[in-house]
Design an enzyme around this catalytic site. Structure first.
Site, mmCIF file in Angstrom:
data_model
loop_
_atom_site.group_PDB
_atom_site.id
_atom_site.type_symbol
_atom_site.label_atom_id
_atom_site.label_comp_id
_atom_site.label_asym_id
_atom_site.label_seq_id
_atom_site.Cartn_x
_atom_site.Cartn_y
_atom_site.Cartn_z
ATOM 1 N N CYS A 233 -27.515 -13.755 26.843
ATOM 2 C CA CYS A 233 -26.195 -13.144 26.734
ATOM 3 C C CYS A 233 -25.677 -12.094 25.831
ATOM 4 O O CYS A 233 -25.267 -11.290 26.175
ATOM 5 C CB CYS A 233 -25.408 -14.485 26.366
ATOM 6 S SG CYS A 233 -25.463 -15.273 24.732
ATOM 7 N N HIS A 280 -22.641 -18.430 22.748
ATOM 8 C CA HIS A 280 -22.746 -18.118 23.990
ATOM 9 C C HIS A 280 -21.460 -16.899 23.909
ATOM 10 O O HIS A 280 -20.507 -17.139 23.512
ATOM 11 C CB HIS A 280 -22.587 -18.768 25.027
ATOM 12 C CG HIS A 280 -22.509 -18.196 26.567
ATOM 13 N ND1 HIS A 280 -23.689 -17.715 26.874
ATOM 14 C CD2 HIS A 280 -21.715 -18.147 27.665
ATOM 15 C CE1 HIS A 280 -23.718 -17.330 28.113
ATOM 16 N NE2 HIS A 280 -22.306 -17.411 28.410
ATOM 17 N N HIS A 292 -21.307 -12.584 32.402
ATOM 18 C CA HIS A 292 -22.486 -13.202 31.459
ATOM 19 C C HIS A 292 -23.839 -13.617 32.046
ATOM 20 O O HIS A 292 -23.935 -13.723 33.297
ATOM 21 C CB HIS A 292 -21.879 -14.336 30.626
ATOM 22 C CG HIS A 292 -21.334 -15.416 31.657
ATOM 23 N ND1 HIS A 292 -21.964 -16.611 31.317
ATOM 24 C CD2 HIS A 292 -20.792 -15.583 32.731
ATOM 25 C CE1 HIS A 292 -21.781 -17.799 32.269
ATOM 26 N NE2 HIS A 292 -21.068 -16.978 33.152
#
Length: 321
Positions: A233, A280, A292
């Protein structure tokens, strides 16, 4: 040999060839979609929109300032005008009194006082008062005229600024319409290739970062990877912004701390959004969507903000610069 039949066949063949030639001449090849060319047009149009927009804002500030100053001068003029009118009335009454009394008043004064010199003194006093009153009226008139002149000049500026605001507003609307059409064209060109959701093209560095992230869709998630074939990420966001010269660490916590915070209701394409105690992150691309790199076994993809809210609490967003 049948000469007539042969002639007819030759004529028919000539007509077919001529028709084919016409088809070749008038055939227009189908236009090929070129997203990159459209992006260049969007960049050019956006630069025009920015210039007109800034000029529009500057003119609005100048117009507001001119209207405020004109209003202030108008308030200053009102008491001066009343003062001048009052003094004119007083001078008028004095003049009428002297005129109506005339010689009879002078003779009566002489008979009453018994002294011509006393009459002269009274006349001199009246003359002095009249001259003093005249000077005061002249001074007020001068001040009123000066303020009135300034007010008229400001009113001309206000009128010009309002006309300019109207013209700039029309230009802005026209260019914004061009931008909207180009955005739609760009979305169609790209979606023809991908068949999926296409983020609106955004000019500038943020737009280029979003465009890079979009091109990585479908590549696998690999922990600690930052491209070119796989990403995690924070590696995806770091690589995207690196394309436009914005460096950042390959770590969600560092990226969250490195840039100004942005409220959720003010997100813009290119902003970095974080969830689950900074475990995240992704890149906001507009329309409530995020690109993402999710987790092992999945590929870089687009999700909605609402979908990502389920992985953990929303931590906030930052705007790289």
């Amino acid at each position: 040999m049948n000469v007539v039949a042969t002639t007819r066949q030759l004529a028919r063949a000539a007509m077919v060839l001529a028709a084919a030639a016409v088809v070749v001449l008038v055939h227009t090849p189908t236009a090929v979609a070129d997203p990159q060319a459209t992006e260049q047009q969007i960049d050019k149009t956006f630069n025009q929109l920015e210039k007109v927009g800034e000029e529009y804002k500057k003119n609005a500030i100048e117009l507001r300032d001119s209207e405020r100053r004109a209003s202030k001068l108008g308030q200053q003029l009102k008491p001066l005008e009343r003062k001048v009118d009052t003094m004119y009335e007083a001078v008028g009454r004095m003049s009428a009194s002297v005129y109506e009394g005339g010689d009879l008043a002078a003779i009566n004064s002489m008979m009453t006082s018994g002294s011509p010199s006393s009459l002269l003194n009274q006349v001199s006093t009246l003359d002095l008062l009249a001259r003093r009153q005249h000077h005061q009226v002249a001074a007020y008139e001068k001040a009123r005229n000066e303020l009135g002149g300034k007010k008229k000049r400001l009113e001309r500026i206000v009128t010009a600024d309002r006309r300019k605001a109207k013209d700039l507003g029309a230009q802005k609307k026209k260019i914004q319409g061009q931008m909207d059409r180009l955005q739609q064209q760009h979305a169609k060109e790209v979606s023809d290739d991908t068949g999926g959701y296409v983020p609106p093209y955004v000019p500038g560095r943020a737009g280029k970062a979003v465009s890079f992230a979009y091109q990585q869709i479908g590549k696998p998630y690999v922990w600690d990877a930052a491209g070119p074939d796989s990403y995690d990420c924070s590696g995806l966001t770091m690589a995207a912004w690196a394309t436009v010269g914005v460096p950042m660490e390959h770590y969600t916590g560092s990226q969250f701390a490195a840039f100004p915070k942005v409220p959720r209701d003010q997100l813009q394409p290119g902003d970095l959004v974080f969830w689950n105690n900074l475990a995240h992150e992704g890149m906001y691309i507009g329309d409530g969507r995020v690109i993402h790199a999710p987790q092992p076994g999945e590929n870089v993809k687009i999700s909605t903000m609402t979908q990502l809210d389920y992985i953990g609490p929303y931590d906030g967003a930052v705007r790289p610069s």
